[in-house]
Design an enzyme around this catalytic site. Structure first.
Site, PDB file in Angstrom:
ATOM      1  N   ASP A 132      -6.317  41.097   5.509  1.00  0.00           N
ATOM      2  CA  ASP A 132      -7.157  41.620   6.512  1.00  0.00           C
ATOM      3  C   ASP A 132      -7.277  43.062   6.844  1.00  0.00           C
ATOM      4  O   ASP A 132      -6.143  43.520   7.226  1.00  0.00           O
ATOM      5  CB  ASP A 132      -6.715  40.669   7.844  1.00  0.00           C
ATOM      6  CG  ASP A 132      -7.132  39.244   7.741  1.00  0.00           C
ATOM      7  OD1 ASP A 132      -6.942  38.732   6.782  1.00  0.00           O
ATOM      8  OD2 ASP A 132      -7.330  38.691   8.930  1.00  0.00           O
ATOM      9  N   LYS A 181     -14.976  39.910   9.366  1.00  0.00           N
ATOM     10  CA  LYS A 181     -14.132  39.414  10.651  1.00  0.00           C
ATOM     11  C   LYS A 181     -14.738  40.407  12.026  1.00  0.00           C
ATOM     12  O   LYS A 181     -14.777  41.514  11.595  1.00  0.00           O
ATOM     13  CB  LYS A 181     -12.681  39.544  10.458  1.00  0.00           C
ATOM     14  CG  LYS A 181     -11.756  39.258  11.653  1.00  0.00           C
ATOM     15  CD  LYS A 181     -10.223  39.278  10.940  1.00  0.00           C
ATOM     16  CE  LYS A 181      -9.278  39.126  12.050  1.00  0.00           C
ATOM     17  NZ  LYS A 181      -7.938  39.466  11.517  1.00  0.00           N
ATOM     18  N   LYS A 202     -14.827  35.298  10.310  1.00  0.00           N
ATOM     19  CA  LYS A 202     -13.744  34.747  10.885  1.00  0.00           C
ATOM     20  C   LYS A 202     -13.884  35.718  12.346  1.00  0.00           C
ATOM     21  O   LYS A 202     -13.833  36.801  12.434  1.00  0.00           O
ATOM     22  CB  LYS A 202     -12.696  35.537  10.310  1.00  0.00           C
ATOM     23  CG  LYS A 202     -11.041  35.542  11.242  1.00  0.00           C
ATOM     24  CD  LYS A 202     -10.237  35.766  10.352  1.00  0.00           C
ATOM     25  CE  LYS A 202      -8.921  35.676  11.105  1.00  0.00           C
ATOM     26  NZ  LYS A 202      -7.654  36.463  10.392  1.00  0.00           N
TER      27      LYS A 202
END
Length: 318
Positions: free
Chosen positions: A155, A218, A254
């Protein structure tokens, strides 16, 4: 990352500045659509239970505190592999239930791997998380070290100044470098949408990161003043839909930061189902970054099974 064997991973495509520069977002229309998701009646009874089980399977169970310890991470991993009590699972007719992944700092990859032993993906936050303000060499090396340590998902955080200054080439080049450093590990691009000021910036940053090969986009690090919101999520999932229509590649989504209740998880599931379709309700295309969400889902499922709510302290905290 949990995969459909037929799933084709997103690839790096050319940066199309003509497409990026023409993006517009109608804020009023986005807010109305978001409000419709929040105000409608939700699913009930056995249908709600089924949706909550699906939400549970898509959680990136997360601990990103400065006071993290190997013991805390080990407990997190054990909870991720067995998120519901045995009696509840039996009553619900489910087995082999796990969360989608665990998400930790680089230093906690080793204790996570010790417990998980390849049974669940390990996502590591990287690139000078959460601010992203380090040299490019440092950030790329951090990715490489995390992959070598056993992380199967990375991430990353983008450099927000590239978005705020409209320097889309710099953002694209940065994301391409991150994707290359990840190798076979899948990469989630954290946009830190609370720092990006406008929905148009969010949409443009989403497009650039997807063109640069990001497997997921995300919303947030969870450390910004404003994290995941439905209007921002709506903007991002619509860029995912348009990107798929243009390229044929499916990119995951996400939401993260502030998604702590079963009700909010159901709103995001509904958004994914209505905007992207049933295929996006699987862990290889949808994750929820959360720590306390699992506790509320477990309480709601216990209420469905027994008719009673239990106190939070009766549920093991990761």
């Amino acid at each position: 990352m949990t995969h459909n064997p037929a799933f084709k991973r997103n690839e790096v495509v050319g940066l199309d500045l003509g497409w990026v520069n023409q993006i517009k977002v109608n804020r009023n229309a986005s807010d109305r659509r978001a409000a419709s998701l929040a105000n409608r009646r939700t699913v009930k009874k056995e249908y709600q239970a089924a949706w909550l089980i699906k939400a549970l399977q898509c959680i990136d169970l997360t601990t990103l505190g400065g006071d993290d310890t190997p013991g805390r991470v080990e407990r997190l991993c054990m909870k991720a592999m067995r998120p519901l009590r045995t009696d509840l699972m039996a009553a619900l007719g489910v087995s082999n239930l796990t969360t989608g992944a665990v998400c930790v700092y680089h230093e906690m990859i080793t204790p996570a791997a010790k417990i998980l032993q390849g049974r669940l993906p390990i996502a590591a936050v990287s690139t000078a998380f959460p601010a992203g303000l380090a040299s490019m060499e440092t950030k790329v090396r951090e990715i490489e070290l995390s992959v070598a340590a056993g992380a199967t998902e990375i991430d990353i955080v983008i450099t927000r100044q590239h978005v705020l200054m409209g320097n889309w080439q710099a953002l694209y080049d940065e994301m391409v470098a991150y994707r290359k450093a990840c190798g076979e590990a899948h990469v989630k691009a954290i946009l830190a949408t609370g720092d990006l000021l406008t929905l148009e910036n969010v949409a443009k940053a989403s497009w650039v990161c997807m063109m640069a090969g990001s497997d997921f986009i995300k919303t947030s690090t969870g450390k910004e003043g404003v994290n995941a919101t439905i209007p921002v999520a709506l903007t991002m999932v619509r860029t995912i839909r348009e990107y798929h229509e243009q390229t044929g590649f499916r990119v995951g989504f996400k939401p993260a930061g502030g998604v702590s209740s079963a009700k909010s998880a159901l709103q995001y599931l509904t958004l994914m189902k209505e905007e992207l379709g049933r295929e996006w309700l699987e862990p290889h295309l949808f994750r929820i970054g959360a720590s306390s969400l699992l506790t509320d889902i477990e309480r709601q499922l216990e209420h469905y099974v027994t008719g009673n709510y239990s106190a939070n302290h009766r549920h093991a905290q990761p």
